[in-house]
Design a protein around this motif. Structure first.
Motif, PDB file in Angstrom:
ATOM      1  N   PRO A  15     -16.395 -24.883   5.649  1.00 32.34           N
ATOM      2  CA  PRO A  15     -16.833 -25.701   6.787  1.00 32.34           C
ATOM      3  C   PRO A  15     -15.732 -25.947   7.810  1.00 32.34           C
ATOM      4  O   PRO A  15     -16.013 -26.144   8.995  1.00 32.34           O
ATOM      5  N   GLN A  16     -14.469 -25.946   7.334  1.00 29.40           N
ATOM      6  CA  GLN A  16     -13.357 -26.196   8.239  1.00 29.40           C
ATOM      7  C   GLN A  16     -12.981 -24.968   9.055  1.00 29.40           C
ATOM      8  O   GLN A  16     -12.124 -25.027   9.935  1.00 29.40           O
ATOM      9  N   GLY A  17     -13.613 -23.837   8.775  1.00 29.22           N
ATOM     10  CA  GLY A  17     -13.289 -22.589   9.451  1.00 29.22           C
ATOM     11  C   GLY A  17     -12.392 -21.713   8.594  1.00 29.22           C
ATOM     12  O   GLY A  17     -11.876 -22.144   7.560  1.00 29.22           O
ATOM     13  N   CYS A  18     -12.220 -20.464   9.007  1.00 26.66           N
ATOM     14  CA  CYS A  18     -11.382 -19.536   8.260  1.00 26.66           C
ATOM     15  C   CYS A  18     -10.985 -18.384   9.161  1.00 26.66           C
ATOM     16  O   CYS A  18     -11.478 -18.251  10.283  1.00 26.66           O
ATOM     17  N   VAL A  19     -10.079 -17.557   8.652  1.00 29.10           N
ATOM     18  CA  VAL A  19      -9.766 -16.275   9.270  1.00 29.10           C
ATOM     19  C   VAL A  19     -10.328 -15.210   8.337  1.00 29.10           C
ATOM     20  O   VAL A  19     -10.017 -15.201   7.142  1.00 29.10           O
ATOM     21  N   ALA A  20     -11.176 -14.323   8.868  1.00 32.23           N
ATOM     22  CA  ALA A  20     -11.910 -13.381   8.023  1.00 32.23           C
ATOM     23  C   ALA A  20     -11.632 -11.940   8.441  1.00 32.23           C
ATOM     24  O   ALA A  20     -11.286 -11.652   9.590  1.00 32.23           O
ATOM     25  N   CYS A  21     -11.794 -11.047   7.489  1.00 31.57           N
ATOM     26  CA  CYS A  21     -11.814  -9.614   7.782  1.00 31.57           C
ATOM     27  C   CYS A  21     -13.003  -9.000   7.059  1.00 31.57           C
ATOM     28  O   CYS A  21     -13.503  -9.560   6.076  1.00 31.57           O
ATOM     29  N   ARG A  42      -2.442 -14.773   9.338  1.00 30.79           N
ATOM     30  CA  ARG A  42      -3.021 -15.560  10.426  1.00 30.79           C
ATOM     31  C   ARG A  42      -3.665 -16.848   9.888  1.00 30.79           C
ATOM     32  O   ARG A  42      -3.566 -17.909  10.515  1.00 30.79           O
ATOM     33  N   ALA A  43      -4.301 -16.753   8.730  1.00 34.21           N
ATOM     34  CA  ALA A  43      -4.906 -17.950   8.140  1.00 34.21           C
ATOM     35  C   ALA A  43      -3.838 -18.999   7.825  1.00 34.21           C
ATOM     36  O   ALA A  43      -4.025 -20.193   8.091  1.00 34.21           O
ATOM     37  N   ARG A  44      -2.711 -18.548   7.289  1.00 34.65           N
ATOM     38  CA  ARG A  44      -1.647 -19.495   6.966  1.00 34.65           C
ATOM     39  C   ARG A  44      -1.051 -20.109   8.222  1.00 34.65           C
ATOM     40  O   ARG A  44      -0.711 -21.294   8.247  1.00 34.65           O
ATOM     41  N   GLU A  45      -0.909 -19.310   9.277  1.00 34.13           N
ATOM     42  CA  GLU A  45      -0.385 -19.836  10.536  1.00 34.13           C
ATOM     43  C   GLU A  45      -1.289 -20.916  11.105  1.00 34.13           C
ATOM     44  O   GLU A  45      -0.811 -21.901  11.690  1.00 34.13           O
ATOM     45  N   ALA A  84      -4.672 -11.621  -5.964  1.00 33.13           N
ATOM     46  CA  ALA A  84      -3.224 -11.456  -6.054  1.00 33.13           C
ATOM     47  C   ALA A  84      -2.579 -11.351  -4.678  1.00 33.13           C
ATOM     48  O   ALA A  84      -1.404 -11.704  -4.506  1.00 33.13           O
ATOM     49  N   MET A  85      -3.345 -10.888  -3.685  1.00 37.72           N
ATOM     50  CA  MET A  85      -2.821 -10.772  -2.327  1.00 37.72           C
ATOM     51  C   MET A  85      -2.901 -12.092  -1.561  1.00 37.72           C
ATOM     52  O   MET A  85      -2.481 -12.159  -0.399  1.00 37.72           O
ATOM     53  N   GLY A  86      -3.431 -13.128  -2.182  1.00 37.45           N
ATOM     54  CA  GLY A  86      -3.462 -14.439  -1.557  1.00 37.45           C
ATOM     55  C   GLY A  86      -4.735 -14.774  -0.822  1.00 37.45           C
ATOM     56  O   GLY A  86      -4.789 -15.769  -0.087  1.00 37.45           O
ATOM     57  N   VAL A  87      -5.790 -13.972  -1.009  1.00 32.87           N
ATOM     58  CA  VAL A  87      -7.070 -14.250  -0.355  1.00 32.87           C
ATOM     59  C   VAL A  87      -7.730 -15.463  -1.010  1.00 32.87           C
ATOM     60  O   VAL A  87      -7.719 -15.606  -2.234  1.00 32.87           O
ATOM     61  N   ASP A  88      -8.307 -16.326  -0.201  1.00 27.28           N
ATOM     62  CA  ASP A  88      -8.927 -17.558  -0.714  1.00 27.28           C
ATOM     63  C   ASP A  88     -10.413 -17.402  -1.005  1.00 27.28           C
ATOM     64  O   ASP A  88     -10.925 -17.977  -1.966  1.00 27.28           O
ATOM     65  N   ILE A  89     -11.123 -16.639  -0.155  1.00 32.19           N
ATOM     66  CA  ILE A  89     -12.579 -16.519  -0.254  1.00 32.19           C
ATOM     67  C   ILE A  89     -12.954 -15.051  -0.171  1.00 32.19           C
ATOM     68  O   ILE A  89     -12.417 -14.311   0.667  1.00 32.19           O
ATOM     69  N   VAL A 113     -20.574 -16.587  11.167  1.00 27.78           N
ATOM     70  CA  VAL A 113     -20.667 -17.899  11.798  1.00 27.78           C
ATOM     71  C   VAL A 113     -21.214 -18.942  10.827  1.00 27.78           C
ATOM     72  O   VAL A 113     -20.565 -19.952  10.538  1.00 27.78           O
ATOM     73  N   ASP A 114     -22.438 -18.727  10.320  1.00 30.11           N
ATOM     74  CA  ASP A 114     -23.083 -19.758   9.493  1.00 30.11           C
ATOM     75  C   ASP A 114     -22.412 -19.936   8.131  1.00 30.11           C
ATOM     76  O   ASP A 114     -22.178 -21.067   7.696  1.00 30.11           O
ATOM     77  N   ARG A 115     -22.101 -18.856   7.453  1.00 29.01           N
ATOM     78  CA  ARG A 115     -21.547 -18.981   6.102  1.00 29.01           C
ATOM     79  C   ARG A 115     -20.047 -19.228   6.110  1.00 29.01           C
ATOM     80  O   ARG A 115     -19.528 -19.972   5.280  1.00 29.01           O
ATOM     81  N   LEU A 116     -19.333 -18.595   7.056  1.00 28.58           N
ATOM     82  CA  LEU A 116     -17.869 -18.678   7.013  1.00 28.58           C
ATOM     83  C   LEU A 116     -17.259 -19.564   8.098  1.00 28.58           C
ATOM     84  O   LEU A 116     -16.093 -19.951   7.980  1.00 28.58           O
ATOM     85  N   HIS A 117     -18.004 -19.862   9.155  1.00 31.09           N
ATOM     86  CA  HIS A 117     -17.428 -20.617  10.281  1.00 31.09           C
ATOM     87  C   HIS A 117     -16.119 -19.967  10.735  1.00 31.09           C
ATOM     88  O   HIS A 117     -15.108 -20.653  10.962  1.00 31.09           O
ATOM     89  N   ALA A 118     -16.131 -18.652  10.845  1.00 29.99           N
ATOM     90  CA  ALA A 118     -14.906 -17.925  11.159  1.00 29.99           C
ATOM     91  C   ALA A 118     -14.372 -18.305  12.536  1.00 29.99           C
ATOM     92  O   ALA A 118     -15.136 -18.464  13.490  1.00 29.99           O
ATOM     93  N   ARG A 119     -13.053 -18.447  12.616  1.00 33.04           N
ATOM     94  CA  ARG A 119     -12.397 -18.680  13.905  1.00 33.04           C
ATOM     95  C   ARG A 119     -11.713 -17.419  14.418  1.00 33.04           C
ATOM     96  O   ARG A 119     -11.494 -17.278  15.616  1.00 33.04           O
TER      97      ARG A 119
END
Length: 311
Positions: A15-21, A42-45, A84-89, A113-119
């Motif tokens: 819900p807070q948003g994320c960086v997705a690929c 980018r997500a960590r930044e 192991a690469m640090g991905v959260d979702i 948009v709806d499921r990930l609220h990607a920024r």
């Protein structure tokens, strides 16, 4: 801990948003790794979770069930490496008829948009998506301006004159070219899983094996010199057969690793079998005596090869 979702519809995962690929990510080669590292960094930044959207089965497996592409990596191994690469979702979406009917805008709106609220959304070069492959980076960017996210693509990755791609790695593995596969993957090619019970035929022939099921079309078949990881403090030398076992009328692909001078119970244990060199193609023998004689020759050849690459 990695969060996993499988379905197109459902509550917001971040819900807070994320960086997705987004991508197929079969094999997680150096090109995939570059895209995922960019996403995680980018997500960590931005102080947000990172998310990877992939598919199971692979799109090409769904559209060509009778002639699917050889598979480099099974879903469980992909998830473990992503974690192991640090991905959260991870959205390991069920690639089914419902998903294929989404056009590019529906794919963006319902998943990104709806499921990930990607920024931010990152993709690989030449990425296409949605019904009829109608979506591309331009569509992502245009919709992002309306929905509140930015989209970008990483540059193609090449090593020398060679483009890093899953298809090149599949061809290398099929030809027994493990040097090329290792270079493009950024690691030796290995298949992992939990050891399962087999017919115990190898034990009766003097060659007990640790068996891993592979429920996809494999990228390689034959007899190999291998290292088994996860048994002791260091890789264990072994000879492995990967195929359908035509001498005993097998059907399902099975990876059978015979660990040299090993005495122990591996059932249920997770191991990884690293491929070093191909010894020969799989073949059908006239009876178990001929098979056993060849297995002895294979084991001797594998021992010799592995002594030259001692770990």
């Amino acid at each position: 801990m990695l969060r996993l979702f499988r379905d197109i519809d459902g509550p917001a995962v971040s819900p807070q948003g994320c960086v997705a690929c987004v991508g197929a990510f079969d094999g997680l080669h150096l090109g995939h790794q570059a895209l995922i590292r960019q996403t995680v960094e980018r997500a960590r930044e931005l102080g947000l979770p990172s998310a990877v959207v992939c598919f199971e089965p692979l799109p090409r497996e769904f559209f060509s069930p009778n002639d699917p592409p050889p598979r480099l990596m099974l879903p469980g191994a992909r998830l473990r490496m992503l974690e192991a690469m640090g991905v959260d979702i991870v959205g390991q979406l069920r690639f089914n008829k419902a998903l294929t009917q989404l056009d590019a805008i529906e794919f963006i709106d319902r998943i990104l948009v709806d499921r990930l609220h990607a920024r931010e959304v990152w993709v690989g070069p030449d990425f296409r998506f949605g019904r009829g492959r109608g979506g591309d980076l331009a569509v992502l960017r245009a919709r992002g301006e309306q929905a509140g996210f930015v989209a970008a693509a990483i540059e193609p990755l090449s090593l020398g004159d060679e483009r890093v791609s899953s298809s090149v790695i599949r061809a290398a593995l099929s030809n027994g070219d493990f040097a090329t596969a290792t270079r493009l993957l950024g690691r030796p090619y290995a298949i992992g899983g939990r050891v399962v019970h087999g017919k115990q035929l190898g034990r009766t022939l003097g060659f007990p094996t640790a068996n891993l099921r592979f429920g996809k079309k494999p990228a390689l078949q034959g007899i190999y010199a291998t290292w088994v990881h996860g048994v002791g403090d260091r890789p264990w030398p072994s000879v492995s057969s990967f195929g359908t076992r035509p001498t005993v009328d097998g059907v399902e692909p099975l990876l059978e690793a015979h660990l040299f001078d090993f005495d122990g119970d591996l059932y249920g244990k997770r191991i990884d079998v690293e491929f070093v060199a191909k010894l020969r193609d799989e073949e059908k023998f006239d009876g178990l005596d001929a098979l056993t004689a060849q297995m002895e020759r294979d084991a001797a050849a594998a021992r010799t090869l592995l002594q030259k690459t001692k770990r």
